[in-house]
Design a protein around this motif. Sequence first.
Motif, short mmCIF file in Angstrom:
data_model
loop_
_atom_site.label_atom_id
_atom_site.label_comp_id
_atom_site.label_asym_id
_atom_site.label_seq_id
_atom_site.Cartn_x
_atom_site.Cartn_y
_atom_site.Cartn_z
N VAL A 95 44.67 13.27 47.88
CA VAL A 95 44.67 13.98 46.59
C VAL A 95 46.06 14.46 46.18
CG1 VAL A 95 42.30 14.83 46.90
CG2 VAL A 95 44.21 16.34 47.43
N ASP A 111 47.18 13.68 52.79
CA ASP A 111 45.95 13.84 52.02
C ASP A 111 46.11 13.02 50.71
OD1 ASP A 111 43.90 14.77 50.33
OD2 ASP A 111 43.99 16.78 51.18
N SER A 149 46.72 26.94 60.62
CA SER A 149 46.41 25.77 61.46
C SER A 149 47.61 24.91 61.84
CB SER A 149 45.32 24.92 60.80
OG SER A 149 45.77 24.35 59.61
N LEU A 168 54.67 22.52 46.97
CA LEU A 168 53.47 21.88 47.52
C LEU A 168 52.34 22.91 47.65
CD1 LEU A 168 52.21 19.33 48.83
CD2 LEU A 168 53.21 20.03 51.01
N LYS A 194 32.11 20.77 65.67
CA LYS A 194 33.54 20.85 65.32
C LYS A 194 34.45 20.98 66.53
CE LYS A 194 35.31 23.23 62.07
NZ LYS A 194 35.89 23.43 60.75
N SER A 220 49.82 21.72 53.27
CA SER A 220 49.65 21.73 51.81
C SER A 220 48.60 22.73 51.37
CB SER A 220 49.30 20.33 51.30
OG SER A 220 47.98 20.00 51.66
N THR A 221 47.92 23.38 52.31
CA THR A 221 46.99 24.47 51.92
C THR A 221 47.52 25.77 52.54
OG1 THR A 221 45.57 24.22 53.88
CG2 THR A 221 44.98 22.92 51.93
N ASP A 257 44.91 18.58 61.80
CA ASP A 257 44.21 18.39 63.09
C ASP A 257 44.15 16.90 63.45
OD1 ASP A 257 43.81 21.08 63.26
OD2 ASP A 257 41.63 21.03 63.19
N GLU A 305 36.00 17.25 57.02
CA GLU A 305 35.49 17.13 58.40
C GLU A 305 35.22 15.67 58.77
OE1 GLU A 305 35.70 19.70 60.58
OE2 GLU A 305 36.62 20.60 58.81
N LEU A 358 45.76 27.88 54.09
CA LEU A 358 45.17 28.02 55.43
C LEU A 358 46.03 27.31 56.47
CD1 LEU A 358 41.63 28.15 56.61
CD2 LEU A 358 43.03 26.36 57.62
N LYS A 399 37.90 14.05 60.62
CA LYS A 399 38.01 14.49 62.02
C LYS A 399 36.91 13.90 62.90
CE LYS A 399 38.95 18.89 62.74
NZ LYS A 399 38.93 20.36 62.54
N GLY A 426 46.14 19.68 54.40
CA GLY A 426 45.54 20.93 54.87
C GLY A 426 45.19 20.83 56.34
N GLY A 427 44.34 21.76 56.79
CA GLY A 427 44.02 21.85 58.21
C GLY A 427 43.34 20.61 58.78
N SER A 428 42.51 19.96 57.98
CA SER A 428 41.80 18.79 58.53
C SER A 428 42.77 17.64 58.75
CB SER A 428 40.66 18.36 57.59
OG SER A 428 41.17 17.90 56.37
N LYS A 481 47.30 23.32 68.17
CA LYS A 481 45.97 22.76 68.46
C LYS A 481 45.67 21.57 67.56
CE LYS A 481 43.28 26.77 69.95
NZ LYS A 481 42.07 27.52 69.61
N ARG A 541 41.99 28.96 45.81
CA ARG A 541 42.31 28.76 47.23
C ARG A 541 43.12 29.94 47.79
NH1 ARG A 541 41.12 23.73 49.42
NH2 ARG A 541 41.29 25.05 51.23
N1 LIG Z 1 44.37 23.57 64.51
C1 LIG Z 1 44.11 24.84 64.25
O1 LIG Z 1 44.63 25.75 64.92
C2 LIG Z 1 43.16 25.18 63.12
C3 LIG Z 1 43.02 26.52 62.73
C4 LIG Z 1 42.19 26.80 61.66
C5 LIG Z 1 41.51 25.77 61.00
N2 LIG Z 1 41.66 24.48 61.44
C6 LIG Z 1 40.96 23.37 60.76
O2 LIG Z 1 41.46 23.29 59.43
C7 LIG Z 1 40.47 22.72 58.57
C8 LIG Z 1 40.37 23.54 57.32
O3 LIG Z 1 41.63 23.61 56.69
P1 LIG Z 1 41.83 23.38 55.11
O4 LIG Z 1 40.97 24.29 54.32
O5 LIG Z 1 43.30 23.40 54.85
O6 LIG Z 1 41.20 21.94 54.98
P2 LIG Z 1 41.40 20.58 54.22
O7 LIG Z 1 42.47 19.79 54.84
O8 LIG Z 1 40.05 19.96 54.26
O9 LIG Z 1 41.80 20.96 52.73
C9 LIG Z 1 40.89 21.58 51.87
C10 LIG Z 1 40.84 20.95 50.49
O10 LIG Z 1 42.05 21.18 49.80
C11 LIG Z 1 42.57 19.96 49.24
N3 LIG Z 1 44.03 20.14 49.17
C12 LIG Z 1 44.92 20.08 50.19
N4 LIG Z 1 46.15 20.38 49.76
C13 LIG Z 1 46.07 20.63 48.43
C14 LIG Z 1 47.01 20.99 47.42
N5 LIG Z 1 48.30 21.23 47.70
N6 LIG Z 1 46.57 21.13 46.15
C15 LIG Z 1 45.27 20.96 45.87
N7 LIG Z 1 44.32 20.63 46.77
C16 LIG Z 1 44.71 20.46 48.04
C17 LIG Z 1 42.06 18.92 50.20
O11 LIG Z 1 42.02 17.63 49.62
C18 LIG Z 1 40.67 19.43 50.53
O12 LIG Z 1 39.75 19.09 49.55
C19 LIG Z 1 39.19 22.67 59.38
O13 LIG Z 1 38.95 21.35 59.81
C20 LIG Z 1 39.48 23.57 60.57
O14 LIG Z 1 38.73 23.21 61.72
C21 LIG Z 1 42.48 24.18 62.46
#
Ligand SMILES: NC(=O)c1ccc[n+]([C@@H]2O[C@H](COP(=O)([O-])OP(=O)(O)OC[C@H]3O[C@@H](n4cnc5c(N)ncnc54)[C@H](O)[C@@H]3O)[C@@H](O)[C@H]2O)c1
Length: 350
Positions: A29, A27, A121, A153, A135, A113-114, A93, A54, A116, A57, A88-90, A126, A161
């Motif tokens: 950022v 990522d 994820s 991280l 999606k 790094s997130t 994926d 998104e 979530l 993706k 993060g998750g995007s 997956k 968050r």
């Molecule tokens: N594969 C799976 O099993 C699974 C499960 C759940 C969700 N997902 C997918 O995950 C995505 C959502 O995940 P997400 O919320 O992590 O998304 P993301 O990757 O879009 O990150 C969210 C935001 O956080 C920022 N960010 C990332 N790391 C950071 C850090 N350390 N410090 C500050 N900012 C940071 C990113 O730039 C972005 O703006 C969706 O696309 C969803 O479909 C996948």
Amino acid sequence: MKQSMVRFAQNFPKPRDLGEELLLIHDKVLAQKSPAFRTWSKQIKLRYAVDAGEGLKSVDMFPEHIAKIMALCENTSVKKLTVVVVGGGSVGDFGGFVASILKRGVRLVHLPSTWLAAIDSAHGGKTALNVGGAKNQIGTFYPASEIVLVKPLLFAQPPARTFEAFGELLKIALLHGGPLWAELSKEFEVNADTLWKYLSAAINAKYKIVNKDPEEKSGVRHALNLGHTLGHVLESYYELPHGIAINYGLEFALRWSVEKKIMAVGEFDKFQRQPVAAYLLSASADQLLDVKANALKEFRRLLLNDKKKTKSETLRFVFLKKPGQVSIQEVHVDDVLVEIIRQREEELNG
Ligand SMILES: NC(=O)c1ccc[n+]([C@@H]2O[C@H](COP(=O)([O-])OP(=O)(O)OC[C@H]3O[C@@H](n4cnc5c(N)ncnc54)[C@H](O)[C@@H]3O)[C@@H](O)[C@H]2O)c1
Ligand SMILES: [Zn+2]
């Protein structure tokens, strides 16, 4: 399916411990958000920075990405290559998908790094791309060889968050029950330290479910959709962050479980008395009170769009008997709408 190795680290791992030849997909950022990441990433020669979200993706953009990635790896032996995904998750994926198809599959390591991604994820294998705005329509099952949870991280994220990720932690704790739920339920405060503390137990709980049904064939893995049926609708309709929408979806699922007598009233009361229940968001109090008839029509469309749809107008809904025990049932889409209205009225009438 092979099992991923999960490692907790107080600092970034040495690049040479991650693989022979590395391609870093990260990522964009992170270079600003985490000075430690910036310094660390410079040790890796092949780097591909992406904009998270998104759009990354989207299948439409994929040919351009893969062509650039192939060019970057031109002088590398693919057999020795490890794709290291930091994001993060995007990004996970997308990067996981790249690793799964690059020369028919190269080694993959995730550094989520997130919160979530760290809780959810990055685990379970997956990968996904979006098609035409819908999606996760294409993808692969491709578990990472290794997932490293790097404390600085994850702690680089803004505090807001933390609460977003709490919905997923609560989900997994409710699914698993046992000591994870017993301990989490007593927490008065949810912050980064709380998430870090429960991360290992939450991940193990997810693997317990995933390992029984790695490629989503037997239906066991469907339990992971607890809170996600209404959650996904609220996420799209109100443009809420995923974790917040899931938090609302969880309360909806619990209250519907009580209404259907799947969960005993006493069990729900016990749940509500737990300190952590104060963090549960009520969809009918916050989101659903102003739902108009045309919104319900849109909800119906979104519910049927969701991939959990089984026959034409029914879907599988995850109910909870008690922490640790789910009941997955086929429901008609209109039953969901009726329940939305019922919960909204219950809220209005106090
Ligand atoms: N594969 C799976 O099993 C699974 C499960 C759940 C969700 N997902 C997918 O995950 C995505 C959502 O995940 P997400 O919320 O992590 O998304 P993301 O990757 O879009 O990150 C969210 C935001 O956080 C920022 N960010 C990332 N790391 C950071 C850090 N350390 N410090 C500050 N900012 C940071 C990113 O730039 C972005 O703006 C969706 O696309 C969803 O479909 C996948
Ligand atoms: Zn989720």
